[in-house]
Write a protein that holds these residues in place. Sequence first.
Motif, PDB file in Angstrom:
ATOM      1  N   PHE A  86       0.828  -1.209   0.000  1.00  0.00           N
ATOM      2  CA  PHE A  86       0.000   0.000   0.000  1.00  0.00           C
ATOM      3  C   PHE A  86       0.865   1.262   0.000  1.00  0.00           C
ATOM      4  O   PHE A  86       0.517   2.260  -0.641  1.00  0.00           O
ATOM      5  CB  PHE A  86      -0.935  -0.001   1.206  1.00  0.00           C
ATOM      6  N   GLU A  87       1.977   1.220   0.715  1.00  0.00           N
ATOM      7  CA  GLU A  87       2.879   2.383   0.752  1.00  0.00           C
ATOM      8  C   GLU A  87       3.406   2.703  -0.645  1.00  0.00           C
ATOM      9  O   GLU A  87       3.416   3.866  -1.076  1.00  0.00           O
ATOM     10  CB  GLU A  87       4.043   2.107   1.698  1.00  0.00           C
ATOM     11  N   THR A 133       3.668   7.629  -6.009  1.00  0.00           N
ATOM     12  CA  THR A 133       3.624   8.486  -7.198  1.00  0.00           C
ATOM     13  C   THR A 133       2.713   9.687  -7.014  1.00  0.00           C
ATOM     14  O   THR A 133       2.578  10.500  -7.926  1.00  0.00           O
ATOM     15  CB  THR A 133       3.143   7.679  -8.424  1.00  0.00           C
ATOM     16  N   ALA A 134       2.087   9.801  -5.859  1.00  0.00           N
ATOM     17  CA  ALA A 134       1.164  10.918  -5.624  1.00  0.00           C
ATOM     18  C   ALA A 134       1.684  11.803  -4.493  1.00  0.00           C
ATOM     19  O   ALA A 134       2.356  11.313  -3.576  1.00  0.00           O
ATOM     20  CB  ALA A 134      -0.228  10.388  -5.266  1.00  0.00           C
ATOM     21  N   PRO A 135       1.388  13.110  -4.532  1.00  0.00           N
ATOM     22  CA  PRO A 135       1.738  13.968  -3.386  1.00  0.00           C
ATOM     23  C   PRO A 135       1.058  13.444  -2.114  1.00  0.00           C
ATOM     24  O   PRO A 135      -0.004  12.826  -2.182  1.00  0.00           O
ATOM     25  CB  PRO A 135       1.173  15.341  -3.788  1.00  0.00           C
ATOM     26  N   PRO A 189      -3.465   7.888  -2.399  1.00  0.00           N
ATOM     27  CA  PRO A 189      -4.684   7.077  -2.450  1.00  0.00           C
ATOM     28  C   PRO A 189      -4.994   6.359  -1.145  1.00  0.00           C
ATOM     29  O   PRO A 189      -6.143   5.966  -0.913  1.00  0.00           O
ATOM     30  CB  PRO A 189      -4.386   6.079  -3.563  1.00  0.00           C
ATOM     31  N   TYR A 190      -3.984   6.200  -0.289  1.00  0.00           N
ATOM     32  CA  TYR A 190      -4.194   5.489   0.968  1.00  0.00           C
ATOM     33  C   TYR A 190      -3.606   6.265   2.141  1.00  0.00           C
ATOM     34  O   TYR A 190      -2.549   6.895   2.017  1.00  0.00           O
ATOM     35  CB  TYR A 190      -3.539   4.102   0.942  1.00  0.00           C
ATOM     36  N   ARG A 194       2.562  -2.594 -11.336  1.00  0.00           N
ATOM     37  CA  ARG A 194       3.658  -1.672 -11.014  1.00  0.00           C
ATOM     38  C   ARG A 194       4.150  -1.882  -9.591  1.00  0.00           C
ATOM     39  O   ARG A 194       5.366  -1.939  -9.341  1.00  0.00           O
ATOM     40  CB  ARG A 194       3.178  -0.220 -11.194  1.00  0.00           C
ATOM     41  N   VAL A 195       3.217  -2.023  -8.641  1.00  0.00           N
ATOM     42  CA  VAL A 195       3.601  -2.244  -7.246  1.00  0.00           C
ATOM     43  C   VAL A 195       4.321  -3.581  -7.096  1.00  0.00           C
ATOM     44  O   VAL A 195       5.324  -3.689  -6.382  1.00  0.00           O
ATOM     45  CB  VAL A 195       2.367  -2.173  -6.330  1.00  0.00           C
TER      46      VAL A 195
END
Length: 332
Positions: free
Chosen positions: A25-26, A31-33, A38-39, A184-185
């Motif tokens: 999850f990390e 890829t997001a600020p 997202p989590y 990707r993860v």
Amino acid sequence: MQRHVVFVVFPDALILDLSGPLAAFEISCETAPREAAPYCLTVASVAGGLVRTSSGLEIMTRSLHEVGDVDTLLVVGGPGVHEAAKDPELVRWLADNAGLTRRLCSVCTGAFVLASAGLLKERKVVTHWGSCQLLQDRHPELTVSPDAIFERDGSIWTSAGVTAGIDLALAMIEEDRGHAEAIRVAKRLVVFLKRSGGQAQFSVPLALQEADDDGFEPLHRWMEDHLDADLRVETLARRVAMSPRTFARLYTARTGRTPAKVVEDMRLEAARRALEETRHSIKDIARKCGFLDEERMRRAFRRRLGVSPQDYRMQFGAAPPASPAPTRQVPA
């Protein structure tokens, strides 16, 4: 939309049951600020504060009573799980709050805690292969799958041992954010293969070695090499110089499985491996693995895995070889 994922730990929890899915999850957030991640990830325990895991490593947690709204709740496993399953405060909190979550999950033996809270009744679940029978015996109201890597039954997700928690997390990321993000993860985690729930926890030979007293090991090797042969009880009994009745009784007592069950398990595993790793036709695979024809193999797949061989190959199979580039003719 940010989803709050809460991991529930307890004294003597297994650190990898937490760190594996937590890392998945990390990485999906990288890829997001931070404000648009997202989590939101929280590690919690009944009282909060430092919790000593089974390795001796202490981790900082928040109290369950302070976590607020929860989208996905995951209870980890570990040596301390049976004491945790008897913790009245933890069991009561889970019973009172599980219905407020979108997904309720367990990693490995964490299923014992959810079962103690009455949250798995009439559900199909899985846990570590070494604890499946114990979970079934303690909670006969459940249907325990002894082989699956993870199971999803409605909003309830349960996984097999240790690293299967990563597979569980990848499946949830795929549900939330799509197949490409899950792949990707998986690549970032250097996971060799993104396994889905229908694949087995461990191989048939490994299971037999665990149960066997070595008396039938040569027979098992011969069976693996001759899956397309006549493997009825009478044939196997002759290989070990026993009467069919004595062989069937002794074999079942030593391995915990009937000869017919082991033969089908071996053939099914060989067929699955061929579907995953080769582009051989289903007809050829059925013949080489001893099913005689496609229809018998299809019935075995439907009965044991709930999918057809074609669907299994589509989900787990190797990609077809790339077509060679066309050759350009150069005038002499």
